[in-house]
Design an enzyme around this catalytic site. Structure first.
Site, mmCIF file in Angstrom:
data_model
loop_
_atom_site.group_PDB
_atom_site.id
_atom_site.type_symbol
_atom_site.label_atom_id
_atom_site.label_comp_id
_atom_site.label_asym_id
_atom_site.label_seq_id
_atom_site.Cartn_x
_atom_site.Cartn_y
_atom_site.Cartn_z
ATOM 1 N N ARG A 86 0.447 -1.321 -0.203
ATOM 2 C CA ARG A 86 0.177 -0.183 0.041
ATOM 3 C C ARG A 86 1.222 1.380 0.308
ATOM 4 O O ARG A 86 0.096 1.956 -1.058
ATOM 5 C CB ARG A 86 -0.518 0.230 1.293
ATOM 6 N N ASP A 108 -9.822 1.545 -6.684
ATOM 7 C CA ASP A 108 -10.198 2.022 -4.776
ATOM 8 C C ASP A 108 -10.968 0.130 -4.462
ATOM 9 O O ASP A 108 -11.277 -0.260 -3.939
ATOM 10 C CB ASP A 108 -11.752 2.287 -4.986
ATOM 11 N N LEU A 137 -9.646 14.607 -1.242
ATOM 12 C CA LEU A 137 -8.820 14.899 -2.427
ATOM 13 C C LEU A 137 -10.000 16.043 -2.275
ATOM 14 O O LEU A 137 -11.088 15.964 -2.191
ATOM 15 C CB LEU A 137 -8.689 14.295 -3.193
ATOM 16 N N LEU A 148 -12.323 9.170 -7.549
ATOM 17 C CA LEU A 148 -11.038 8.681 -8.426
ATOM 18 C C LEU A 148 -10.339 6.784 -8.771
ATOM 19 O O LEU A 148 -10.677 6.232 -8.731
ATOM 20 C CB LEU A 148 -9.905 8.669 -7.612
ATOM 21 N N CYS A 175 -15.201 7.424 13.534
ATOM 22 C CA CYS A 175 -16.133 8.057 12.380
ATOM 23 C C CYS A 175 -17.125 7.124 11.629
ATOM 24 O O CYS A 175 -17.447 6.272 12.018
ATOM 25 C CB CYS A 175 -14.894 7.903 11.067
ATOM 26 N N ASP A 207 -21.478 12.502 5.170
ATOM 27 C CA ASP A 207 -21.028 13.751 4.179
ATOM 28 C C ASP A 207 -20.548 15.078 5.003
ATOM 29 O O ASP A 207 -20.253 15.443 3.885
ATOM 30 C CB ASP A 207 -21.196 13.918 3.493
#
Length: 377
Positions: free
Chosen positions: A64, A139, A163, A174, A219, A247
């Protein structure tokens, strides 16, 4: 043998044009070794435990941290972005306690399915023009797309770790193409958050130990999407009516004011995902869940974990009209669902919960579910 790259600018211009025609909104190139700082940063995050129980991150640490560990021949990385800017402000739904909020990225088809085919087509074009090997990633492999996208000039990693683009704010999917060809890199993105801390300040669970650092153990997006067990009690009230994802830190980014709504129809919200009623979601059986979320990222978490989320949100609704639907889940086959139903019932109807507590405890064998009857709300 690799075909010499005689006119790289002409080739890149052709690839950029094809990428735009395929629906990509952002394009950039970085050297595969552009981020030598990543192994150290990743090691620190793992040592701090910020990955929570996502053990796959630790298991793939070596690969990674460096694209060349993932593929030794990699020399360049092409990063591509697709704008998924929502049509409405996700924050506007937080006050409507009887509906469930699905994260903007999950309100239509799974972006993996949409983007991967396009990446393969673009990679095929590159392979033909360059005579080189290519590999495609969306991903699903141990590739750190966000810092590489920063190196490729698509934007910068904001203080919320996502990002940020000057053109699309915090709303970019992405994808990456690795190649063994040496391509001229773009200028890296410059961090432009300035003194702004809106994304840090809005977090309902204080999940950022410092700017540019995210602790998944706090989170809500992690707990509602990745976590397989019960939602920890300390985060349940903060979860509000978020049935899938969160979000908040993305939605308050000031750079979003420059972002347009996604031009990609397949990434726009399905009407039934805009304001789904919690009452209807609670009634879904497994077949109904699979049918409703066919092709959506939500389907990946499974029926039981989704109901867990819905029941926690119902417990935050302050609406006693939901009690019958909650009671109906007290004997669900999944301990995860039963536990969430108990918490919701004790929140909405504490006296009613006390009245049936002993009866349900007598027939409950799961330790976590028993603890829901006995523990704090």
């Amino acid at each position: 043998m690799r075909v010499p790259l005689l006119d790289p600018q002409k080739l890149i211009a052709e690839v950029r044009a094809r990428a735009e025609a395929l629906g990509f909104d952002a394009f950039g190139i970085a050297r595969a070794d552009a981020r030598p700082d990543l192994p150290e940063k990743l090691a620190h995050a793992l040592a701090e435990g910020w990955h929570a129980d996502m053990e796959w991150m630790a298991e793939t640490e070596e690969r990674r941290g460096d694209p060349r560990r993932l593929w030794a021949e990699a020399r360049s990385v092409i990063l591509l972005g697709v704008n998924y800017g929502p049509e409405t402000d996700p924050m506007a739904l937080l006050a409507e306690k009887n509906i469930g909020i699905i994260s903007a990225y999950a309100r239509n088809r799974d972006y993996h399915d949409i983007i991967k085919g396009r990446l393969k087509e673009l990679a095929g074009l590159m392979a033909r023009r360059l005579g080189s090997d290519v590999k495609v990633f969306v991903d699903t492999a141990p590739l750190m797309e966000k810092p590489l996208a920063e190196a490729a000039g698509l934007g910068w990693q904001g203080k919320h770790s996502v990002l940020v683009s000057r053109q699309f704010g915090s709303w970019l999917f992405l994808g990456a193409i690795l190649t063994d060809a040496e391509l001229p890199p773009d200028t890296p993105g410059a961090e432009s958050c300035g003194s702004c801390t809106r994304c840090l300040d809005i977090c309902p669970t204080d999940a950022f130990p410092a700017p540019f650092r995210l602790d998944a153990r706090k989170c809500l997006a992690y707990y509602s999407v990745e976590h397989k067990g019960p939602i920890p009690r300390e985060f349940r009230v903060a979860m509000g009516n978020r049935v899938y994802g969160c979000d908040d830190c993305l939605a308050v980014c000031p750079w979003n004011k420059f972002a347009s709504v996604s031009r990609e129809a397949k990434l726009r919200s399905r009407a039934e995902f805009e304001r789904p009623a919690l009452a209807a979601l609670a009634l879904l059986d497994d077949a109904g869940f699979r049918d409703l979320f066919a092709g959506s990222p939500v389907k990946r978490i499974g029926h039981a974990r989704f109901l867990r989320n819905v029941l926690i949100c119902i417990g935050n609704s302050d609406n006693a009209a939901h009690v019958p639907a909650v009671v109906a889940r007290l004997d669900d086959a999944s301990p995860l669902v039963r536990g969430a139903a108990i918490w919701a019932l004790r929140r909405l109807d504490p006296q009613g919960a006390d009245a049936v507590r002993q009866e349900w405890l007598a027939q409950e064998s799961d330790a976590d579910v028993r603890e829901e009857w006995n523990g704090a709300v």
